[in-house]
Design a protein around this motif. Structure first.
Motif, PDB file in Angstrom:
ATOM      1  N   THR A  89       0.834  -1.203   0.000  1.00  0.00           N
ATOM      2  CA  THR A  89       0.000   0.000   0.000  1.00  0.00           C
ATOM      3  C   THR A  89       0.868   1.252   0.000  1.00  0.00           C
ATOM      4  N   ILE A  90       1.871   1.280   0.849  1.00  0.00           N
ATOM      5  CA  ILE A  90       2.744   2.455   0.942  1.00  0.00           C
ATOM      6  C   ILE A  90       3.515   2.671  -0.356  1.00  0.00           C
ATOM      7  N   ARG A  91       3.956   1.586  -0.965  1.00  0.00           N
ATOM      8  CA  ARG A  91       4.715   1.675  -2.217  1.00  0.00           C
ATOM      9  C   ARG A  91       3.820   1.845  -3.445  1.00  0.00           C
ATOM     10  N   ARG A  92       2.514   1.871  -3.220  1.00  0.00           N
ATOM     11  CA  ARG A  92       1.522   2.003  -4.302  1.00  0.00           C
ATOM     12  C   ARG A  92       1.633   0.876  -5.323  1.00  0.00           C
ATOM     13  N   LEU A  93       1.929  -0.316  -4.813  1.00  0.00           N
ATOM     14  CA  LEU A  93       2.009  -1.489  -5.680  1.00  0.00           C
ATOM     15  C   LEU A  93       0.628  -2.116  -5.809  1.00  0.00           C
ATOM     16  N   PRO A  94       0.293  -2.611  -6.979  1.00  0.00           N
ATOM     17  CA  PRO A  94      -1.005  -3.275  -7.132  1.00  0.00           C
ATOM     18  C   PRO A  94      -0.997  -4.637  -6.451  1.00  0.00           C
ATOM     19  N   PHE A  95      -2.162  -5.178  -6.285  1.00  0.00           N
ATOM     20  CA  PHE A  95      -2.290  -6.514  -5.710  1.00  0.00           C
ATOM     21  C   PHE A  95      -1.647  -7.492  -6.682  1.00  0.00           C
ATOM     22  N   GLY A  96      -0.630  -8.211  -6.235  1.00  0.00           N
ATOM     23  CA  GLY A  96       0.100  -9.113  -7.121  1.00  0.00           C
ATOM     24  C   GLY A  96       0.213 -10.519  -6.569  1.00  0.00           C
ATOM     25  N   ASN A  97       0.934 -11.343  -7.303  1.00  0.00           N
ATOM     26  CA  ASN A  97       1.077 -12.745  -6.933  1.00  0.00           C
ATOM     27  C   ASN A  97       1.716 -12.974  -5.565  1.00  0.00           C
ATOM     28  N   PRO A  98       2.784 -12.260  -5.186  1.00  0.00           N
ATOM     29  CA  PRO A  98       3.370 -12.530  -3.867  1.00  0.00           C
ATOM     30  C   PRO A  98       2.377 -12.304  -2.722  1.00  0.00           C
ATOM     31  N   LEU A  99       1.594 -11.255  -2.812  1.00  0.00           N
ATOM     32  CA  LEU A  99       0.594 -10.988  -1.780  1.00  0.00           C
ATOM     33  C   LEU A  99      -0.509 -12.042  -1.826  1.00  0.00           C
ATOM     34  N   PHE A 100      -0.875 -12.451  -3.019  1.00  0.00           N
ATOM     35  CA  PHE A 100      -1.873 -13.508  -3.172  1.00  0.00           C
ATOM     36  C   PHE A 100      -1.387 -14.800  -2.521  1.00  0.00           C
ATOM     37  N   TYR A 101      -0.130 -15.147  -2.732  1.00  0.00           N
ATOM     38  CA  TYR A 101       0.415 -16.368  -2.139  1.00  0.00           C
ATOM     39  C   TYR A 101       0.497 -16.267  -0.619  1.00  0.00           C
ATOM     40  N   ALA A 102       0.839 -15.099  -0.116  1.00  0.00           N
ATOM     41  CA  ALA A 102       0.906 -14.910   1.341  1.00  0.00           C
ATOM     42  C   ALA A 102      -0.468 -15.094   1.974  1.00  0.00           C
ATOM     43  N   VAL A 103      -1.489 -14.514   1.363  1.00  0.00           N
ATOM     44  CA  VAL A 103      -2.850 -14.685   1.883  1.00  0.00           C
ATOM     45  C   VAL A 103      -3.289 -16.141   1.704  1.00  0.00           C
ATOM     46  N   GLY A 104      -2.844 -16.787   0.626  1.00  0.00           N
ATOM     47  CA  GLY A 104      -3.174 -18.196   0.409  1.00  0.00           C
ATOM     48  C   GLY A 104      -2.603 -19.095   1.495  1.00  0.00           C
TER      49      GLY A 104
END
Length: 121
Positions: free
Chosen positions: A24-39
């Motif tokens: 969020t701070i870096r203004r990055l879109p929702f991507g695969n690494p975040l998806f895998y972490a939530v997974g």
């Protein structure tokens, strides 16, 4: 349900929230690494749902079963909802939703421990 399980889940949620906060701070879109972490977190929460249900069925404690199971199910439902919202929202606040959801799951897991121990009614 033990203290260790509840706090490991809560700490995992806070770590995922921190990772999403970094996005969020870096203004990055929702991507695969975040998806895998939530997974990974979702797999842990499903294991908690199964283990908590088995523990509830085999305990002699005075636990409000409906409240306990509803918290377990809510813990499992929140992360996928946050992921869907995060993917749909293309601004930086898509990952901001994930931050709030993960912090909510962390608080709910500690609250779940209180319900199990009978300190919250």
């Amino acid at each position: 349900m033990t203290d260790l399980v509840a706090y490991v889940v809560a700490i995992t949620c806070v770590l995922v929230a921190g990772f999403a906060g970094w996005h969020t701070i870096r203004r990055l879109p929702f991507g695969n690494p975040l998806f895998y972490a939530v997974g990974v977190l979702e797999v842990v929460l499903i294991a908690l749902l199964v283990g908590g249900s088995i523990a509830l069925a085999s305990t002699s404690r005075d636990v409000d079963g409906v409240l306990f199971v509803s918290y377990l199910v809510t813990l499992v439902v929140i992360p996928p909802a946050a992921v869907l919202w995060g993917i749909a929202e293309k601004s930086r606040w898509g990952t901001g939703v994930v931050v709030i959801a993960m912090l909510t799951v962390a608080v709910l897991s500690v609250r779940l421990l209180g319900i199990w121990e009978g300190t919250y009614v």
